[in-house]
Design a protein around this motif. Sequence first.
Motif, PDB file in Angstrom:
ATOM      1  N   GLN A  30      56.439  -0.136  28.882  1.00  0.00           N
ATOM      2  CA  GLN A  30      55.978   0.812  29.428  1.00  0.00           C
ATOM      3  C   GLN A  30      55.481   1.785  27.813  1.00  0.00           C
ATOM      4  O   GLN A  30      56.247   1.535  26.604  1.00  0.00           O
ATOM      5  CB  GLN A  30      56.534   1.858  29.847  1.00  0.00           C
ATOM      6  CG  GLN A  30      56.669   0.682  31.519  1.00  0.00           C
ATOM      7  CD  GLN A  30      57.739   1.666  32.626  1.00  0.00           C
ATOM      8  OE1 GLN A  30      58.270   2.586  32.081  1.00  0.00           O
ATOM      9  NE2 GLN A  30      57.560   1.579  33.524  1.00  0.00           N
ATOM     10  N   ARG A  31      54.192   1.750  27.958  1.00  0.00           N
ATOM     11  CA  ARG A  31      53.137   3.031  26.238  1.00  0.00           C
ATOM     12  C   ARG A  31      54.052   3.896  26.977  1.00  0.00           C
ATOM     13  O   ARG A  31      54.016   4.413  28.448  1.00  0.00           O
ATOM     14  CB  ARG A  31      51.623   2.861  27.038  1.00  0.00           C
ATOM     15  CG  ARG A  31      50.605   1.008  26.219  1.00  0.00           C
ATOM     16  CD  ARG A  31      49.721   1.709  26.569  1.00  0.00           C
ATOM     17  NE  ARG A  31      49.369  -0.126  26.879  1.00  0.00           N
ATOM     18  CZ  ARG A  31      49.244  -0.511  26.046  1.00  0.00           C
ATOM     19  NH1 ARG A  31      49.630  -0.311  24.426  1.00  0.00           N
ATOM     20  NH2 ARG A  31      48.818  -1.688  26.660  1.00  0.00           N
ATOM     21  N   ASP A  33      53.231   8.293  26.940  1.00  0.00           N
ATOM     22  CA  ASP A  33      52.763   8.687  27.589  1.00  0.00           C
ATOM     23  C   ASP A  33      52.090   9.659  26.409  1.00  0.00           C
ATOM     24  O   ASP A  33      53.260   9.489  25.738  1.00  0.00           O
ATOM     25  CB  ASP A  33      52.810   9.447  28.767  1.00  0.00           C
ATOM     26  CG  ASP A  33      53.414  10.267  29.006  1.00  0.00           C
ATOM     27  OD1 ASP A  33      53.967  10.107  27.874  1.00  0.00           O
ATOM     28  OD2 ASP A  33      54.187  10.168  30.281  1.00  0.00           O
ATOM     29  N   ASN A  34      51.508  10.815  26.931  1.00  0.00           N
ATOM     30  CA  ASN A  34      51.033  11.575  25.779  1.00  0.00           C
ATOM     31  C   ASN A  34      52.075  13.091  25.286  1.00  0.00           C
ATOM     32  O   ASN A  34      51.178  14.149  24.770  1.00  0.00           O
ATOM     33  CB  ASN A  34      49.780  12.233  25.734  1.00  0.00           C
ATOM     34  CG  ASN A  34      48.762  10.544  25.825  1.00  0.00           C
ATOM     35  OD1 ASN A  34      48.736  10.455  24.473  1.00  0.00           O
ATOM     36  ND2 ASN A  34      48.100  11.179  26.462  1.00  0.00           N
ATOM     37  N   TYR A  35      53.046  13.003  26.590  1.00  0.00           N
ATOM     38  CA  TYR A  35      53.801  14.442  26.325  1.00  0.00           C
ATOM     39  C   TYR A  35      54.071  14.903  25.258  1.00  0.00           C
ATOM     40  O   TYR A  35      54.656  16.172  25.209  1.00  0.00           O
ATOM     41  CB  TYR A  35      55.376  13.912  27.362  1.00  0.00           C
ATOM     42  CG  TYR A  35      56.233  15.006  27.379  1.00  0.00           C
ATOM     43  CD1 TYR A  35      55.694  16.352  28.807  1.00  0.00           C
ATOM     44  CD2 TYR A  35      56.792  15.105  26.939  1.00  0.00           C
ATOM     45  CE1 TYR A  35      56.225  17.097  28.572  1.00  0.00           C
ATOM     46  CE2 TYR A  35      58.539  16.171  27.272  1.00  0.00           C
ATOM     47  CZ  TYR A  35      57.744  17.280  28.048  1.00  0.00           C
ATOM     48  OH  TYR A  35      58.279  18.615  28.186  1.00  0.00           O
ATOM     49  N   ASP A  53      60.734   8.812  31.345  1.00  0.00           N
ATOM     50  CA  ASP A  53      60.646   9.858  32.114  1.00  0.00           C
ATOM     51  C   ASP A  53      62.040  10.796  31.742  1.00  0.00           C
ATOM     52  O   ASP A  53      61.972  11.534  32.249  1.00  0.00           O
ATOM     53  CB  ASP A  53      59.957   8.876  33.017  1.00  0.00           C
ATOM     54  CG  ASP A  53      60.661   8.206  33.466  1.00  0.00           C
ATOM     55  OD1 ASP A  53      60.788   7.826  32.538  1.00  0.00           O
ATOM     56  OD2 ASP A  53      59.984   7.656  34.336  1.00  0.00           O
ATOM     57  N   GLU A  56      61.559  12.986  29.793  1.00  0.00           N
ATOM     58  CA  GLU A  56      60.649  14.287  29.864  1.00  0.00           C
ATOM     59  C   GLU A  56      61.232  15.043  30.667  1.00  0.00           C
ATOM     60  O   GLU A  56      60.941  16.504  31.069  1.00  0.00           O
ATOM     61  CB  GLU A  56      59.031  13.260  30.333  1.00  0.00           C
ATOM     62  CG  GLU A  56      58.642  12.269  29.024  1.00  0.00           C
ATOM     63  CD  GLU A  56      57.295  11.731  29.734  1.00  0.00           C
ATOM     64  OE1 GLU A  56      57.265  11.192  28.421  1.00  0.00           O
ATOM     65  OE2 GLU A  56      56.775  12.127  30.372  1.00  0.00           O
TER      66      GLU A  56
END
Length: 437
Positions: A30-31, A33-35, A53, A56
Amino acid sequence: MHTQSGVMINPWSSAQYFDYEKLIKEFGIQRPDNYFDYFMFRRHLIFGQRGIDYLEYSIKNKIKFNAMTGLMPSGKMHLGNKLTIDQIIYFQSLGADVYIAVADLESYATRGISFDKARNIAINEYIANYISMGLKPCRIYFQSENYDTQSLSFVLSNETNMSELKSIYGLTDSSSILHVNAPIIQAADVLHTQLGHLGGPRATIVPVGIDQDPHIRLMRDIAKRLRVYNVKIEDNKISIYIKGSDDPADKINSAISVLGNSGYECMPNYEYRAIYVKNSTGEDKIKIDMMLAIEESRINDYAFIEPSATFQKLETGLKGGKMSSSVPDSLISLNDTGEEATRKIKHAVTGGKQTIEEQKKYGGNPDICPVFELYKYHNSNDKYVTRVYEECKGGVRMCGPCKIEAAENISGMLKTLAEKKDESLGKLDDYLIKRSS
Ligand code: SF4
């Protein structure tokens, strides 16, 4: 492990994998995210991830997490290796407990490096630089001295078999047993950080190059197989299945009690060894899985949360292609002097045009330029790096002065590391953990 187009990702191959888009598509990576607001994420130098995730969620909810990496004590630490430690230091700044394995068993088995020599290389070539780069005290251990990882690898070896390893790694009947053991030991290195006496089940991030993905997939699968509570998303609701053939009542009831305390309404099915969480959505999976892993750790020593991984792009060697110790001028070692680094950069290939006139007229191509990568991978100042990129594209920047500027930057960094080395060596006791027995 083959892609649909027949490419194989193999941690023991020296091939390079530049088609990152294809890898994302074909391997289900997966790419990010912008976290994470960190230059390696912002610039897509970290191009993919698995299970990030969990990390995060842990950071958002102030739950402790681990960051793990390893080093092979052979050769010299170079700029390409530095990127992993940059990430480890970043995750440590976000609150990670950091673990680093020195793979001295592997260097002994594959390269005949004695344990004493491996210790020497690990400390002087790698660990001293990690500390000088800003790594704070953490747990660095030698595989040959770590009872936890050795005994755990024995347990984990019961969770896989030859046909699985053959299909992942392309092993054959004549493959060395070392190629069977190595991925299991790596899985133990990562998963042991979640043993009860080290803090129990936690999100664990492992920054790697894409060539390590087979190891990541295997260790994630093994972690799942060891779990008693298997949390799934079904019709955008959470279902939990209880592994085993014993009477599941106690396990079901204790899970329902834990989830009930967090406001979840659960419907048990004792016959199917299942719990259905009525007021849940798919987004509750991480929270529920992490709560149940902690509950499970009371009855299961190996209740691990699947480790997460970031995949970083490989930095191109100064001669184009891979950085390789067999081509010494393709890489800059962190123990090189400024003069050595400058000489290598001056002889690097570039994305520049044949003549200054053409460069002025058409601009250079920083996208294929290893010298530009020295800016892009080793300078966190976005404005500065963007300016270099635009000046190159716009024909304002010429390769000669651009190389000199890059060499000054890198030499400055090497000088700082060299100046800090003695001080860093004096701090080793805060990092190296003693032999476990
Ligand atoms: S100007 Fe710099 S970035 Fe552009 S091609 Fe030349 S060396 Fe590379």
